[in-house]
Design an enzyme around this catalytic site. Structure first.
Site, PDB file in Angstrom:
ATOM      1  N   ASP A 236       0.865  -1.176   0.000  1.00 32.09           N
ATOM      2  CA  ASP A 236       0.000   0.000   0.000  1.00 32.09           C
ATOM      3  C   ASP A 236       0.905   1.231   0.000  1.00 32.09           C
ATOM      4  OD1 ASP A 236      -2.945   1.011   0.688  1.00 32.09           O
ATOM      5  OD2 ASP A 236      -1.511   2.202   1.814  1.00 32.09           O
ATOM      6  N   GLU A 279      -4.689   2.630  -4.079  1.00 32.07           N
ATOM      7  CA  GLU A 279      -3.223   2.585  -4.071  1.00 32.07           C
ATOM      8  C   GLU A 279      -2.703   1.261  -3.526  1.00 32.07           C
ATOM      9  OE1 GLU A 279      -4.513   4.863  -0.325  1.00 32.07           O
ATOM     10  OE2 GLU A 279      -5.172   4.577  -2.388  1.00 32.07           O
TER      11      GLU A 279
END
Length: 780
Positions: A236, A279
């Site tokens: 992430d 993301e």
């Protein structure tokens, strides 16, 4: 910032894949067509037997039919385009040879041969997989046919008509048919491949999307051989939201594309790389945990080299290795847990999964079956987890109407070897435990204990994380566990916890799977966190557990509880209601008065290892019903005494209006009462007649409601106070409290339907009911 380039997809091997796909599609059609040709050949053979004259031996012709039939049977077993083409070539050669043998000895051989020379290439043309097969098969067919024709019959019979049919019509038509069908199949294949690629690809980065990644991962685990390794990397990007917020989404999109390139460049083609969403990215590798950690560290360094306007990107990584027998979602859950620890530890780092405790069983399912097979009776089921034992505590739920225990929520507790309890904050700390695996382990422990502790007709409430709830195959697995301990899924209520880990769509689909097995579904802590009505209406739980704070929630100004209205709304949506956190007698009374179905809390029973006697709780619930019965009568009397003066004066105003007294004079006394906001007259369509007569409670200080502050602009015949008055003409009806559009305050309307000179009307007075301490109708 330059535009983000579109990542091209490799097309190597597309031709071979197209031919292989064509083979799969053509095989059934070719089998049927060639089998029909064998039947046609046999019919031709029978027809030849009816013609007098010398003929080739019947055995040779039957042998041709047998060979043709064997070639037809070989078609379904052809696994390569080469073998398929070879079968086709052999088939047409044997066929033309058989036809030539059949024509031996007839007076007009061209009548037998010419249709075959024309029709066979045309019919076979679409069945050839490749142009090479078509050209080779057609050349050999015509060569063999013409050799037989020229070698056995006088040349004068091979005249211009024969050459016209064979060369000018048959061969060109077959070529048009073959290449036309070939390019049609090819274009269809390319379009299908393109659509499949788009459906499986994240358009921004060119990586696999979540759906394709999960599908590939599940297929990979299904074919995993003993001794093979699989690991997952979950990453992430750190503080990515600030990049979009400060510099725009174009900059953020370019950063995501660059991250995708780093991942593609670092992994091998056989590995899977996906943008999971936002993301978040994931990688599935055919390596062990150590190899995955080394790759994750290289990826971390590669991403850290990507520039952003205010510095460099960074990412946090979680790495987990696959354990035998677990699903992909479980593997991803453990990688996600490691990722959370990387975030909590400061970001821009790699964390590995926590190793299982020595001697702990890998599967909670195995644990339950072991308890059953070992004949464990009424002793407490335990499960080893790190340095503690997992045990079950049960808290009762009571049906308020039945005044009895109807279910028990199983709560997980940890106990050290010395008997001391592990604090919940330590036990459930996200940085110290694999939440998904702990959730599954809790189900094993609770079911192992519930089999001998729960009464025979009680529900067992099992808490379940959304990520566990939607995990593929877990509905089937949990059903096996439930039945293994002697329970039925109908007695188990799965209580979806308020947590991240699953979209509403995924949970809705999962709920249907669990319902098919017989489980009941509950949503926990409604009124807190992410919970909302849309989530409820899409999951459609059987029960809704309201957060304890909703018992204490009140309306603004009047401090009236909102619980009754909320319970009514959920009942109308078809859901039963459980109130948690009942800790005082007053809260229990409110739950009963609000028509709550089930209640749970320390007042009715604390969580404990053993099931406590329900007698004390039964008495408390019964006393709450008595208090409500007494209070309802008192509440009704107080409300009626407060409203009666307004009823009396409203009847007097109606009499005055019928006698022709002007509106202001007729309403003068009623409008002078302290709680009067305004007196009004509505026609039979609910529209106001004339002006309202304002009272002492009228206020101009409602600026935010000015667009709707004029009651003369609206129709009011949809309001209960209008409808009830019309249904009972001549009676002064007091409404339940409502929020007034004109004043923006809780109000009560006292209305009366009367026949005036202008026709049937509803006259009324609106009263300010916003002050604290005012009695409300008992039904409220």
């Amino acid at each position: 910032m330059s535009a983000i380039p579109t990542q091209s997809q490799p097309e190597s091997g597309a031709r071979e894949r197209f031919h292989q796909r064509s083979l799969e599609h053509q095989r059934p059609l070719s089998t049927v067509t060639m089998a029909f040709t064998v039947v046609a050949f046999l019919c031709m053979l029978v027809a030849r037997m009816l013609v007098n004259g010398p003929a080739a031996p019947l055995g040779y012709r039957l042998l041709c039919a047998l060979v043709l039939a064997l070639l037809v049977l070989a078609i379904p077993r052809a696994r390569s385009t080469l073998s398929f083409g070879a079968i086709g070539v052999a088939y047409v050669l044997v066929l033309i040879g058989g036809i030539a043998l059949n024509a031996v000895g007839v007076a007009q051989p061209l009548l037998w041969l010419l249709p075959a020379l024309v029709v066979i290439p045309i019919c076979a043309a679409p069945l050839w997989l490749t142009p090479a097969h078509f050209i080779a098969g057609s050349v050999l067919f015509y060569a063999a046919a013409l050799a037989l024709l020229l070698g056995n019959w006088p040349a004068h019979e091979v005249d211009a008509a024969v050459w016209t049919w064979v060369i000018a019509i048959g061969a060109p038509t077959s070529a048009v048919f073959h290449f036309g069908f070939y390019y049609f199949r090819r274009n269809h294949f390319l379009l299908e491949s393109r659509l499949a690629q788009l459906a499986a690809t994240d358009p921004l980065t060119g990586l696999q999307n979540r759906r394709a990644f999960v599908k590939h991962a599940e297929e990979r685990l299904d074919t995993l051989a003993p001794g093979e390794y699989v690991s997952a990397i979950f990453l992430d990007l750190d503080n990515f939201k600030s990049l979009n917020d400060r510099f725009g989404h174009t900059v953020g999109d370019h950063a995501l594309f660059q991250v995708g390139q780093v991942l593609l460049d670092a992994v091998l083609p056989r590995h899977s790389v996906s943008r999971i969403g936002g993301e978040e990215f994931a990688v599935l590798l055919d390596v062990d945990l150590d190899g995955a950690l080394r790759l994750a560290e290289r990826l971390r360094a590669g991403i850290a080299a990507i520039e952003r306007p205010d510095g460099h990107l960074s990412a946090s990584f979680g790495v987990a290795g696959h354990r035998r027998g677990e699903s992909f979602m479980v593997l991803l859950d453990r990688a996600d847990e490691a990722l959370l620890r990387a975030k909590h530890a400061g970001r821009n780092r790699v964390c590995a999964e926590r190793a299982p405790a020595p001697g702990a069983p890998l599967s909670p399912l195995d644990h339950v079956f072991a308890l059953r097979d070992a004949g464990v009776g009424r002793s407490t089921a335990r499960y080893r987890w790190d340095d503690m034992q997992l045990i079950s505590h049960f808290q009762p739920l009571y049906s308020l109407s039945h005044q009895k225990q109807v279910g028990f929520e199983a709560l997980l507790r940890g106990e050290h070897d010395d008997g001391t309890m592990v604090p919940p904050m330590v036990m459930f700390a996200p940085s110290s435990n694999d939440e998904g695996a702990l959730d599954r382990a809790s189900h094993a422990v609770h079911l192992g204990n519930a089999r001998h502790l729960l009464p025979g007709d009680a529900w067992l409430f099992l808490n379940i994380l959304p990520s566990t709830f939607i995990a593929k195959g877990y509905a089937d697995q949990l059903t096996k566990v439930v039945r293994a301990v002697g329970l039925e899924p109908e007695r188990v209520v799965l209580e979806i916890l308020e947590s991240h880990g699953g979209s509403v769509d995924d949970m809705s689909r999962a709920a249907e799977r669990y319902r098919r097995h017989g489980f009941l579904i509950a949503v926990d802590d409604f009124g807190a966190g992410q919970s909302n009505l849309d989530r409820l209406l899409r999951i459609r739980p059987d029960l809704v557990k309201l957060d304890g704070e909703l018992i204490r929630a009140t309306t603004h100004g009047t401090c009236q509880p909102i619980l009754p209205k909320l319970v009514s709304l959920l009942h109308q949506a078809g859901m039963l209601v459980v109130v948690e956190g009942v800790e005082t007698t007053e809260e229990l009374i409110l739950a009963v008065e609000s028509n709550v179905d089930f209640a749970q809390g320390y007042l009715l029973g604390r969580p404990a290892r053993e099931i406590a006697s329900p007698e004390s709780a039964r008495r408390q619930i019964d006393e709450a019903f008595d208090v409500i019965a007494q209070g309802r009568a008192r509440q009704h009397a107080l409300f009626e005494s407060e409203v009666e003066p307004y009823r009396r004066e409203l009847r007097g105003a109606a009499e005055a209006l019928r006698a022709g007294v002007p509106v202001d004079e007729a309403f003068a006394t009623l409008a002078g009462f302290g709680r009067s906001i305004s007196c009004f007259i509505l026609d039979d369509t609910g529209r106001q007649i004339g002006h309202e007569v304002r009272g002492p409670a009228w206020s101009e200080d409602v600026a935010s409601l000015q667009p709707v502050a004029n009651p003369r602009d609206a129709r009011w015949d949809h309001r209960p106070y209008f409808r009830n008055a019309v249904l009972r003409p001549g009676d002064a009806i007091a409404s339940n409290p409502y929020l007034s559009l004109a004043s923006g305050r809780p109000c009560i309307a006292v209305t009366l339907a009367a026949q005036l000179a202008s026709g049937r009307c509803v006259i009324g007075v609106e009263l300010d009911w916003s002050a604290q301490g005012l009695p409300w109708p008992a039904s409220e």
